[in-house]
Design a protein around this motif. Structure first.
Motif, mmCIF file in Angstrom:
data_model
loop_
_atom_site.group_PDB
_atom_site.id
_atom_site.type_symbol
_atom_site.label_atom_id
_atom_site.label_comp_id
_atom_site.label_asym_id
_atom_site.label_seq_id
_atom_site.Cartn_x
_atom_site.Cartn_y
_atom_site.Cartn_z
ATOM 1 N N ALA A 89 14.031 0.425 -16.791
ATOM 2 C CA ALA A 89 14.513 -0.963 -16.821
ATOM 3 C C ALA A 89 15.204 -1.013 -15.624
ATOM 4 N N GLU A 90 16.168 -0.163 -15.187
ATOM 5 C CA GLU A 90 16.721 -0.302 -13.805
ATOM 6 C C GLU A 90 15.896 -0.400 -12.529
ATOM 7 N N ALA A 91 14.792 0.328 -12.733
ATOM 8 C CA ALA A 91 13.863 0.512 -11.543
ATOM 9 C C ALA A 91 13.090 -1.103 -11.521
ATOM 10 N N TYR A 92 12.723 -1.564 -12.620
ATOM 11 C CA TYR A 92 12.119 -2.689 -12.590
ATOM 12 C C TYR A 92 13.139 -4.082 -12.211
ATOM 13 N N ALA A 93 14.148 -3.881 -12.723
ATOM 14 C CA ALA A 93 15.319 -5.030 -12.299
ATOM 15 C C ALA A 93 15.469 -4.978 -10.804
ATOM 16 N N ALA A 94 15.594 -3.646 -10.096
ATOM 17 C CA ALA A 94 16.087 -3.676 -8.616
ATOM 18 C C ALA A 94 14.664 -4.191 -7.918
ATOM 19 N N GLN A 95 13.542 -3.925 -8.358
ATOM 20 C CA GLN A 95 12.356 -4.452 -7.624
ATOM 21 C C GLN A 95 12.240 -6.057 -7.802
ATOM 22 N N HIS A 96 12.878 -6.427 -8.950
ATOM 23 C CA HIS A 96 12.765 -8.016 -8.887
ATOM 24 C C HIS A 96 14.051 -8.739 -8.893
ATOM 25 N N GLY A 97 14.965 -8.000 -8.286
ATOM 26 C CA GLY A 97 16.411 -8.904 -8.339
ATOM 27 C C GLY A 97 16.597 -9.348 -9.540
ATOM 28 N N ALA A 98 16.677 -8.502 -10.261
ATOM 29 C CA ALA A 98 17.374 -8.782 -11.875
ATOM 30 C C ALA A 98 18.194 -7.862 -12.369
ATOM 31 N N ARG A 99 18.794 -8.025 -13.484
ATOM 32 C CA ARG A 99 19.583 -7.240 -14.283
ATOM 33 C C ARG A 99 19.319 -6.310 -15.621
ATOM 34 N N VAL A 100 20.003 -5.585 -15.976
ATOM 35 C CA VAL A 100 19.521 -4.980 -17.363
ATOM 36 C C VAL A 100 20.555 -5.290 -18.158
ATOM 37 N N VAL A 101 20.211 -5.829 -19.512
ATOM 38 C CA VAL A 101 21.140 -6.303 -20.506
ATOM 39 C C VAL A 101 20.567 -5.618 -21.794
ATOM 40 N N ASP A 102 21.411 -5.009 -22.540
ATOM 41 C CA ASP A 102 21.103 -4.732 -23.817
ATOM 42 C C ASP A 102 20.695 -5.759 -24.757
ATOM 43 N N GLU A 103 19.624 -5.700 -25.336
ATOM 44 C CA GLU A 103 19.259 -6.822 -26.180
ATOM 45 C C GLU A 103 20.392 -7.011 -27.393
ATOM 46 N N LEU A 104 20.796 -5.953 -27.855
ATOM 47 C CA LEU A 104 21.715 -6.033 -28.859
ATOM 48 C C LEU A 104 23.253 -5.646 -28.199
ATOM 49 N N ARG A 105 23.636 -6.701 -27.609
ATOM 50 C CA ARG A 105 24.922 -6.518 -26.824
ATOM 51 C C ARG A 105 26.181 -6.283 -27.948
ATOM 52 N N LEU A 106 26.758 -5.281 -27.621
ATOM 53 C CA LEU A 106 27.992 -4.927 -28.544
ATOM 54 C C LEU A 106 29.153 -4.429 -27.438
ATOM 55 N N PRO A 107 30.542 -4.889 -27.950
ATOM 56 C CA PRO A 107 31.498 -4.303 -27.123
ATOM 57 C C PRO A 107 31.351 -2.628 -27.274
ATOM 58 N N THR A 108 31.810 -1.969 -26.310
ATOM 59 C CA THR A 108 32.074 -0.591 -26.087
ATOM 60 C C THR A 108 33.079 0.005 -27.429
ATOM 61 N N ARG A 109 33.881 -0.946 -27.935
ATOM 62 C CA ARG A 109 34.713 -0.283 -28.911
ATOM 63 C C ARG A 109 33.812 -0.243 -30.109
ATOM 64 N N VAL A 110 32.862 -1.247 -30.557
ATOM 65 C CA VAL A 110 32.202 -1.076 -31.525
ATOM 66 C C VAL A 110 31.195 0.128 -31.506
ATOM 67 N N ILE A 111 30.452 0.324 -30.275
ATOM 68 C CA ILE A 111 29.574 1.738 -30.322
ATOM 69 C C ILE A 111 30.490 2.760 -30.528
ATOM 70 N N VAL A 112 31.687 2.943 -29.941
ATOM 71 C CA VAL A 112 32.693 4.313 -30.354
ATOM 72 C C VAL A 112 32.921 4.116 -31.471
ATOM 73 N N GLU A 113 33.392 3.075 -32.409
ATOM 74 C CA GLU A 113 33.480 3.308 -33.743
ATOM 75 C C GLU A 113 32.357 3.463 -34.547
ATOM 76 N N LEU A 114 31.094 3.132 -34.233
ATOM 77 C CA LEU A 114 29.951 3.448 -34.937
ATOM 78 C C LEU A 114 29.541 5.187 -34.663
ATOM 79 N N LEU A 115 29.947 5.355 -33.552
ATOM 80 C CA LEU A 115 29.948 7.093 -33.283
ATOM 81 C C LEU A 115 30.780 7.665 -34.021
ATOM 82 N N GLU A 116 31.960 7.147 -34.190
ATOM 83 C CA GLU A 116 32.884 7.975 -35.032
ATOM 84 C C GLU A 116 32.513 7.863 -36.388
ATOM 85 N N TRP A 117 32.134 6.767 -37.207
ATOM 86 C CA TRP A 117 31.469 6.747 -38.382
ATOM 87 C C TRP A 117 30.270 7.690 -38.663
ATOM 88 N N VAL A 118 29.470 7.639 -37.648
ATOM 89 C CA VAL A 118 28.326 8.653 -37.725
ATOM 90 C C VAL A 118 28.499 9.937 -37.776
#
Length: 178
Positions: free
Chosen positions: A106-135
């Motif tokens: 995704a990064e290589a493609y974005a660099a070639q096309h002047g674009a940026r990479v975005v998670d489809e399911l955008r979540l705050p880092t806080r939520v990802i860390v909370e998911l990690l702790e729960w798992v």
């Protein structure tokens, strides 16, 4: 002779994040869980990112570290949830031009096309860390491994002398006969 029955979870664990439901395996084998956890820790250590001190880390290293957290979590998820959780969109001028699962592609493609990479399911880092702790709590036997050496260090002693006052429990009236 003693007999003990052990129940196995058969229904997926569900994390509800807003309107999104992420389904996790009902049970995960310990060796698979620990292999995934070690890979995540190694990725974090390789970049030298301390999740307790993100201000000093390089943004691209932070992004890769968060990606390693997503990869770890996705390995504990059912297939459809994992696919959603890992999906990356390459966005240019507000439009998705391509979708990937692999961050490097995704990064290589974005660099070639002047674009940026975005998670489809955008979540705050806080939520990802909370998911990690729960798992980790769900599948790691209740033991929560630390994410960084700083997170596992003991706090320093407070400066100054220790107080010598009598605690309220010692100052209370003694009971006769004791």
């Amino acid at each position: 002779m003693a007999t003990r029955n052990f129940a196995l979870n058969t229904e997926p664990h569900v994390a509800e994040i807003g309107a999104t439901r992420l389904e996790f395996h009902p049970e995960v084998f310990g060796d698979e869980f620990m292999d995934a956890y070690v890979e995540m820790r190694d990725a974090q250590k390789a970049k030298g990112v301390d999740l307790d001190n993100l201000a000093e880390a390089d943004p691209s290293d932070i992004r890769r570290t968060v990606r390693s957290l997503r990869l770890f979590l996705s390995r504990q998820m059912l297939e459809d949830s994992a696919a959603l959780f890992l999906r990356l969109n390459v966005v240019k001028d507000g439009e998705t031009v391509e979708t990937f699962q692999d961050f490097d592609q995704a990064e290589a493609y974005a660099a070639q096309h002047g674009a940026r990479v975005v998670d489809e399911l955008r979540l705050p880092t806080r939520v990802i860390v909370e998911l990690l702790e729960w798992v980790v709590e769900l599948f790691g036997g209740g033991n929560r491994p630390t994410l960084s050496s700083a997170a596992s260090s003991t706090p320093s002693r407070q400066a100054g002398r220790r107080g010598t006052g009598v605690s309220p429990s010692r100052a209370s009236t003694r009971t006769p006969g004791r």
